[in-house]
Design an enzyme around this catalytic site. Sequence first.
Site, PDB file in Angstrom:
ATOM      1  N   LYS A  52      10.717 -17.342  -7.178  1.00  0.00           N
ATOM      2  CA  LYS A  52       9.869 -16.209  -7.549  1.00  0.00           C
ATOM      3  C   LYS A  52      10.566 -15.417  -8.654  1.00  0.00           C
ATOM      4  O   LYS A  52      11.723 -15.004  -8.497  1.00  0.00           O
ATOM      5  CB  LYS A  52       9.660 -15.315  -6.321  1.00  0.00           C
ATOM      6  CG  LYS A  52       8.980 -13.978  -6.582  1.00  0.00           C
ATOM      7  CD  LYS A  52       7.484 -14.126  -6.687  1.00  0.00           C
ATOM      8  CE  LYS A  52       6.779 -12.773  -6.757  1.00  0.00           C
ATOM      9  NZ  LYS A  52       6.779 -12.068  -5.450  1.00  0.00           N
ATOM     10  N   VAL A  53       9.866 -15.198  -9.758  1.00  0.00           N
ATOM     11  CA  VAL A  53      10.399 -14.444 -10.889  1.00  0.00           C
ATOM     12  C   VAL A  53       9.319 -13.500 -11.407  1.00  0.00           C
ATOM     13  O   VAL A  53       8.169 -13.543 -10.977  1.00  0.00           O
ATOM     14  CB  VAL A  53      10.863 -15.375 -12.038  1.00  0.00           C
ATOM     15  CG1 VAL A  53      11.999 -16.283 -11.585  1.00  0.00           C
ATOM     16  CG2 VAL A  53       9.693 -16.192 -12.587  1.00  0.00           C
ATOM     17  N   SER A  54       9.685 -12.665 -12.346  1.00  0.00           N
ATOM     18  CA  SER A  54       8.708 -11.814 -13.024  1.00  0.00           C
ATOM     19  C   SER A  54       7.961 -12.620 -14.085  1.00  0.00           C
ATOM     20  O   SER A  54       8.548 -13.482 -14.751  1.00  0.00           O
ATOM     21  CB  SER A  54       9.408 -10.640 -13.711  1.00  0.00           C
ATOM     22  OG  SER A  54      10.077  -9.826 -12.792  1.00  0.00           O
ATOM     23  N   THR A 101       8.496  -7.415 -15.142  1.00  0.00           N
ATOM     24  CA  THR A 101       7.201  -7.051 -15.707  1.00  0.00           C
ATOM     25  C   THR A 101       7.067  -5.544 -15.789  1.00  0.00           C
ATOM     26  O   THR A 101       6.472  -5.011 -16.733  1.00  0.00           O
ATOM     27  CB  THR A 101       6.066  -7.636 -14.853  1.00  0.00           C
ATOM     28  OG1 THR A 101       6.220  -9.053 -14.780  1.00  0.00           O
ATOM     29  CG2 THR A 101       4.707  -7.322 -15.459  1.00  0.00           C
ATOM     30  N   ALA A 102       7.625  -4.835 -14.819  1.00  0.00           N
ATOM     31  CA  ALA A 102       7.558  -3.370 -14.843  1.00  0.00           C
ATOM     32  C   ALA A 102       8.161  -2.819 -16.130  1.00  0.00           C
ATOM     33  O   ALA A 102       7.561  -1.968 -16.794  1.00  0.00           O
ATOM     34  CB  ALA A 102       8.289  -2.807 -13.621  1.00  0.00           C
ATOM     35  N   HIS A 140       6.992  -2.256  -6.011  1.00  0.00           N
ATOM     36  CA  HIS A 140       6.924  -2.645  -4.604  1.00  0.00           C
ATOM     37  C   HIS A 140       6.468  -1.487  -3.719  1.00  0.00           C
ATOM     38  O   HIS A 140       5.534  -0.772  -4.028  1.00  0.00           O
ATOM     39  CB  HIS A 140       8.266  -3.199  -4.126  1.00  0.00           C
ATOM     40  CG  HIS A 140       8.760  -4.386  -4.886  1.00  0.00           C
ATOM     41  ND1 HIS A 140       7.928  -5.362  -5.357  1.00  0.00           N
ATOM     42  CD2 HIS A 140      10.017  -4.762  -5.238  1.00  0.00           C
ATOM     43  CE1 HIS A 140       8.641  -6.286  -5.974  1.00  0.00           C
ATOM     44  NE2 HIS A 140       9.911  -5.937  -5.911  1.00  0.00           N
TER      45      HIS A 140
END
Length: 259
Positions: A52-54, A101-102, A140
């Site tokens: 899992k990655v951005s 991404t943020a 989150h």
Amino acid sequence: MKIAFSPCPNDTFVFHALVHGLVPGAPEFDVTFADVDVTNTAALDGRFDLVKVSYAALPWLLEDYRLVPCGGALGRGCGPLVVTRPGQRIETVAVPGDRTTAYLLFRLWASTPYQIKVIPFNEIMPGVASGRFDAGLVIHEARFTYQRYGLTSVVDLGQWWEEQTGLPIPLGAIIARPSLVDDATGWIRQSVRMAWADPAMSRDFVKRHAQEMDDDVIDGHISLYVNNFTEDLGAEGREAARVLLTRAADANLVPAVDL
């Protein structure tokens, strides 16, 4: 087979069945729990088979991996927030990783240069509340808890993105070695469907890895980040990722990539 995903409730909910040997035909997994600010760079050496990655990190990873069209975090009303103390002038902003991404959304949004401090995301709200930073970029479960620190939201970057594009916000992606993509798609979709069919099945696993969250926050987190796009990215999800990375490349924030 090596897999890495975050200890956040959405990921532990999604992957519970898969990593506990409940998905027919799936192999045994060696699990690493790590937040995306870690996996975004840890995946560069190819140490994981599934990770899992951005979405923001994809331009640096697609030489060795391919996007899996399920299992990730993408949706509406679930974007990162910029939070601060009421009335605070903002010069320094704490962010949870420079390939998240943020942070990419923040850079697309911000018209003012800020001093950026990269720290673990769980340290951001306490740091802003204590005055260590003027503002923080939170992700989150912080969407549900920032008010507990006496903080206020400056901007909802997910809402800003939706107003700009009409598209959902692509946050976290699942990537796999190219030879595994088809199999991984089937395994993960089955794991998602099993989680939805029996939410109680994963409850202990989710709570064991959650960061001191009460049941309401855990349930809100899962319902927000585990949605139809988690089961199938679809044409709209792919378009959201394409538009994000195209705009970022046009602004010279990431290398150009073809999804």
